[in-house]
Scaffold this active site. Structure first.
Site, PDB file in Angstrom:
ATOM      1  N   GLU A 278       1.839  38.028  24.671  1.00  0.00           N
ATOM      2  CA  GLU A 278       2.286  39.318  24.389  1.00  0.00           C
ATOM      3  C   GLU A 278       1.619  40.135  23.196  1.00  0.00           C
ATOM      4  OE1 GLU A 278       6.293  38.565  23.322  1.00  0.00           O
ATOM      5  OE2 GLU A 278       7.117  38.851  25.554  1.00  0.00           O
ATOM      6  N   LYS A 280       1.524  41.568  19.865  1.00  0.00           N
ATOM      7  CA  LYS A 280       2.126  41.373  18.778  1.00  0.00           C
ATOM      8  C   LYS A 280       2.368  42.622  17.868  1.00  0.00           C
ATOM      9  CE  LYS A 280       2.899  38.939  14.310  1.00  0.00           C
ATOM     10  NZ  LYS A 280       3.289  39.841  13.521  1.00  0.00           N
ATOM     11  N   ARG A 285      11.551  43.713  13.114  1.00  0.00           N
ATOM     12  CA  ARG A 285      12.180  43.258  14.192  1.00  0.00           C
ATOM     13  C   ARG A 285      13.687  43.868  14.205  1.00  0.00           C
ATOM     14  NH1 ARG A 285      11.897  37.611  15.151  1.00  0.00           N
ATOM     15  NH2 ARG A 285      12.940  37.183  17.107  1.00  0.00           N
ATOM     16  N   ARG A 301      16.263  41.425  10.856  1.00  0.00           N
ATOM     17  CA  ARG A 301      16.084  40.094  11.096  1.00  0.00           C
ATOM     18  C   ARG A 301      16.946  39.431  10.434  1.00  0.00           C
ATOM     19  NH1 ARG A 301      10.632  37.849   9.540  1.00  0.00           N
ATOM     20  NH2 ARG A 301      11.588  36.258   8.542  1.00  0.00           N
ATOM     21  N   GLU A 330      10.942  44.765  18.875  1.00  0.00           N
ATOM     22  CA  GLU A 330      10.626  45.317  17.524  1.00  0.00           C
ATOM     23  C   GLU A 330      10.683  46.709  17.766  1.00  0.00           C
ATOM     24  OE1 GLU A 330       9.088  43.021  15.480  1.00  0.00           O
ATOM     25  OE2 GLU A 330       7.593  43.975  14.347  1.00  0.00           O
ATOM     26  N   PHE A 370      11.104  42.364  23.486  1.00  0.00           N
ATOM     27  CA  PHE A 370      10.624  41.120  24.145  1.00  0.00           C
ATOM     28  C   PHE A 370      11.425  40.191  24.709  1.00  0.00           C
ATOM     29  CE2 PHE A 370       9.703  41.197  19.395  1.00  0.00           C
ATOM     30  CZ  PHE A 370      10.488  40.168  19.032  1.00  0.00           C
ATOM     31  N   ARG A 444      11.791  28.574  13.084  1.00  0.00           N
ATOM     32  CA  ARG A 444      10.518  28.705  13.146  1.00  0.00           C
ATOM     33  C   ARG A 444       9.786  27.336  13.642  1.00  0.00           C
ATOM     34  NH1 ARG A 444       7.913  32.123  10.036  1.00  0.00           N
ATOM     35  NH2 ARG A 444       9.574  32.651   8.603  1.00  0.00           N
ATOM     36  N   LYS A 450       1.911  32.873  16.378  1.00  0.00           N
ATOM     37  CA  LYS A 450       1.453  34.255  16.112  1.00  0.00           C
ATOM     38  C   LYS A 450       0.218  34.112  15.715  1.00  0.00           C
ATOM     39  CE  LYS A 450       3.447  33.888  11.334  1.00  0.00           C
ATOM     40  NZ  LYS A 450       4.416  34.370  10.480  1.00  0.00           N
TER      41      LYS A 450
HETATM   42  N1  LIG Z   1       6.054  40.316  21.090  1.00  0.00           N
HETATM   43  C1  LIG Z   1       6.495  39.745  19.875  1.00  0.00           C
HETATM   44  N2  LIG Z   1       7.264  38.654  20.223  1.00  0.00           N
HETATM   45  C2  LIG Z   1       7.964  38.170  19.036  1.00  0.00           C
HETATM   46  N3  LIG Z   1       7.798  38.833  17.662  1.00  0.00           N
HETATM   47  C3  LIG Z   1       7.177  39.988  17.597  1.00  0.00           C
HETATM   48  C4  LIG Z   1       6.216  40.607  18.651  1.00  0.00           C
HETATM   49  N4  LIG Z   1       5.584  41.563  18.266  1.00  0.00           N
HETATM   50  C5  LIG Z   1       5.787  41.693  16.935  1.00  0.00           C
HETATM   51  N5  LIG Z   1       6.849  40.591  16.573  1.00  0.00           N
HETATM   52  C6  LIG Z   1       7.060  40.456  15.112  1.00  0.00           C
HETATM   53  O1  LIG Z   1       6.465  39.471  14.317  1.00  0.00           O
HETATM   54  C7  LIG Z   1       6.999  38.748  13.632  1.00  0.00           C
HETATM   55  C8  LIG Z   1       6.498  37.345  13.193  1.00  0.00           C
HETATM   56  O2  LIG Z   1       5.416  37.272  12.643  1.00  0.00           O
HETATM   57  P1  LIG Z   1       4.794  38.090  11.182  1.00  0.00           P
HETATM   58  O3  LIG Z   1       4.177  36.961  10.530  1.00  0.00           O
HETATM   59  O4  LIG Z   1       4.017  39.413  11.210  1.00  0.00           O
HETATM   60  O5  LIG Z   1       6.163  38.460  10.715  1.00  0.00           O
HETATM   61  P2  LIG Z   1       6.781  38.531   9.058  1.00  0.00           P
HETATM   62  O6  LIG Z   1       7.844  39.011   9.223  1.00  0.00           O
HETATM   63  O7  LIG Z   1       5.611  38.718   8.240  1.00  0.00           O
HETATM   64  O8  LIG Z   1       6.822  36.856   9.008  1.00  0.00           O
HETATM   65  P3  LIG Z   1       7.660  35.852   9.495  1.00  0.00           P
HETATM   66  O9  LIG Z   1       8.585  36.267  10.627  1.00  0.00           O
HETATM   67  O10 LIG Z   1       6.623  34.764  10.148  1.00  0.00           O
HETATM   68  O11 LIG Z   1       8.495  35.292   8.284  1.00  0.00           O
HETATM   69  C9  LIG Z   1       8.412  38.529  14.229  1.00  0.00           C
HETATM   70  O12 LIG Z   1       9.631  38.562  13.551  1.00  0.00           O
HETATM   71  C10 LIG Z   1       8.687  40.040  14.857  1.00  0.00           C
HETATM   72  O13 LIG Z   1       8.990  40.873  14.016  1.00  0.00           O
END
Ligand SMILES: Nc1ncnc2c1ncn2[C@@H]1O[C@H](COP(=O)(O)OP(=O)(O)OP(=O)(O)O)[C@@H](O)[C@H]1O
Length: 585
Positions: A278, A280, A285, A301, A330, A370, A444, A450
């Protein structure tokens, strides 16, 4: 239960170093808690409200210090309280060091009847305090808190102070509460004895352990679904495992978001054969709830209610969905041409309480869903991702831009092409998901990976700052940053890793000062200590080992990127992650 009894038991738990013995003490406390069981199950974790409920007491250290000072008498000021805090290092010890000479003393002197605080009273006073809002609410909170402290003896004061600042720190994490609930109400005494008995035969012990693990799993599942330790404890006691198995998702009650690890297409294909790929999205969130009456609510979140900040998402969901649902997704900011805008833009909208209409004109936001956790009465957590995504498409329509496209692929080249397209379109990267995996809230794990090419940033907690100089004297300027050190007990610690003063505009300094000032715990000259609560995203050139900071690491050329309004100290980056990044440089 008397609050004094609760405090005595909490002190006993705090003094116990062995994890198993803590579970056992906690289990005894739960068994003895009677009608107060739900409250006690929350209090031991420093919570007044269930984890899913974003209501807060909204009591900063300053207000608490002021209340302690008032209760301590006319000769004591909040500054004196802060001096003691500098000495003793912990608010509970400070509160316990004053003699509030509460009503207990008077009552004992008079009728001899016990007139102490009860757990239920503390709970209801704190709930009333949380509900105070608007002008004068600070004073109302101060009065209530002062009234409570005034009735405590030193042991009660210790735990009241920690409770109101959500710093219980008695070594009881979520896992401990889960195990203690199982042990108190679901594990047969004979099984508990067999596990403890060094002389029990191996087969009996193994069978007992298996039953204990099943009981713990039943509690864990009910907690995942409800995020309500008090309710789950009560159900376990009153209805046993059958009651826990009956806990369902409830539209309107948020669940924890499933999280991702960093990973590559090779990792994904090696593990699952086929990956669900998918885009990102670079947004924030959001969990979308639409109930049977058509009422829509949105959660961050951290399970915080952000409904009022995002009216266009509410309007979209209200118009597009006819059934009760819980969706995961998101929320992204778009420019007029429909191109994604950077993450900082969405943060200008997220959690905003004022000027929502004006900001709506400036930054347009849209939903990208998603996942689907619940639809029309069906809980879907245990279903495979591919089936949940089908349900999502069925709800919102095949070609709706609000649904993430999901590509099932076993071809590394196809995934690489998908990633290149996503980056070209201005997205952050791609997600690789196990198409067969259930939705595991708060986890996690390895089922979501990711992948983003951008240079890494760190999400660090502000634990200190310095007042500026000259025309910036009224602003906090240099910020001390810390990484989180995860503790089994749930009492995270924070170790310093660097200071950031670069990349911040004057306007931002003023905003950051407003944000951080209520969290100041101590001041010494220009330096202040700040309660860990605000998270900065920080860029850097390199992570170096260094004796300067308590983490053992320092950041080279740290620069402020943004405040992660969607994160709390508990979800900031851990020292483990810092170590991994340092190793991989
Ligand atoms: N298609 C998708 N599926 C799941 N998550 C997605 C998607 N697109 C974007 N995201 C976002 O990506 C986040 C996870 O990666 P990222 O590292 O960017 O987030 P972070 O908030 O900095 O770190 P983390 O969630 O790992 O603590 C998810 O919590 C969600 O908000």
């Amino acid at each position: 239960m008397q609050f004094a009894e609760f405090a005595a038991r909490a002190a006993e738990i705090e003094a116990e170093p062995a994890d198993l013995a803590v579970v056992s003490l906690l289990s005894d406390l739960f068994s003895d808690a009677g009608d107060d069981l739900p409250t006690v199950a929350r209090f031991v974790q420093g919570r007044v409200f269930p984890a899913w409920d974003s209501t807060t007491l909204d009591i900063g250290p300053r207000l608490c210090h002021e209340a302690i000072a008032r209760a301590a008498g006319p000769n004591v000021s909040a500054d004196d309280v802060e001096d003691r805090l500098a000495d003793r290092g912990e608010i509970g010890a400070v509160a316990a060091s004053y003699d509030f000479g509460g009503q207990r003393g008077l009552a004992a002197f008079g009728s001899g009847e016990q007139d102490g605080l009860t757990v239920a009273e503390v709970d209801s006073e704190l709930r009333a305090l949380a509900a105070a809002s608007g002008s004068g609410s600070e004073e109302t909170k101060l009065k209530t808190l002062y009234g409570l402290f005034n009735r405590t003896d030193p042991d009660e004061a210790r735990f009241l102070a920690r409770l109101v600042l959500s710093e219980m720190r008695i070594g009881v994490g979520e896992g401990t509460v889960r195990d203690a609930v199982a042990e108190a109400f679901l594990v047969a005494p004979a099984d508990a004895a067999a596990i403890r008995d060094d002389d029990a035969d191996a087969e009996t012990e193994a069978a007992a352990r298996e039953r204990r693990n099943e009981a713990i799993a039943a509690v864990a599942r009910a907690l995942q679904v409800s995020n309500d330790y008090g309710m789950v404890a009560g159900l376990a006691r009153d209805e046993g495992e059958a009651g826990l198995d009956g806990v369902r998702l409830e539209v309107g009650r948020p669940v924890q978001a499933m999280l991702a690890q960093a990973g590559t297409a090779a990792d994904a294909l090696g593990e699952w054969g086929t990956a669900a790929v998918e885009t990102k999205f670079d947004g924030a969130r959001v969990q979308v709830h639409r109930d049977a009456d058509g009422e829509v609510s949105l959660f961050s979140r951290n399970m915080e209610d952000v409904t009022d900040a995002l009216p266009e998402v509410v309007e979209f969901v209200a118009g597009a969905v006819d059934d009760p649902v819980i969706l995961d997704g998101e929320v992204v900011a778009m420019d007029d041409g429909g191109e994604p805008l950077p993450f900082q833009e969405i943060l200008r909208r997220f959690r905003r309480k004022h000027d929502v209409d004006r900001m709506r004109e400036e930054v347009r936001v849209e939903l990208r869903a998603f996942d689907c956790l619940h639809a029309a009465g069906d809980d879907l957590l245990a279903d495979p991702l591919a089936a949940r995504h089908d349900r999502l498409t069925a709800l919102l329509g095949d070609d709706s831009p609000a649904v993430s496209d999901l590509l099932l692929s076993d071809d590394p080249d196809e995934i690489a092409a998908y990633e290149a397209d996503a980056l070209d379109a201005g997205h952050e990267g791609i997600m690789l998901k196990n198409p067969d995996a259930p939705y595991s809230p708060g986890d996690r794990g390895k089922n979501w990976l990711k992948r983003k090419p951008d240079v890494e940033t760190l999400d660090l907690v502000v634990t200190g700052a310095e007042w500026g100089e000259g025309r910036r004297a009224e602003f906090l300027g240099t910020f001390l940053l810390s990484a989180r050190v995860e503790a089994e007990s749930g009492d995270d610690a924070f170790e310093t890793i660097g200071k950031v003063a670069t990349g911040i505009t004057d306007e931002e300094l003023a905003e950051l000062t407003d944000l951080l000032e209520p969290e100041i715990e101590r001041e010494a000259g220009k330096e202040v200590d700040i309660r860990p609560s605000v998270v900065f995203e920080v860029g850097y050139e390199e992570i170096q080992t260094s004796p300067t900071y308590s983490s053992g690491y320092a950041l080279r050329f740290p620069r402020f990127v943004t405040v992660r309004e969607d994160k709390t100290a508990e979800t900031a980056d851990s020292l483990d992650r810092v170590e991994r990044l340092a190793d991989s440089q």
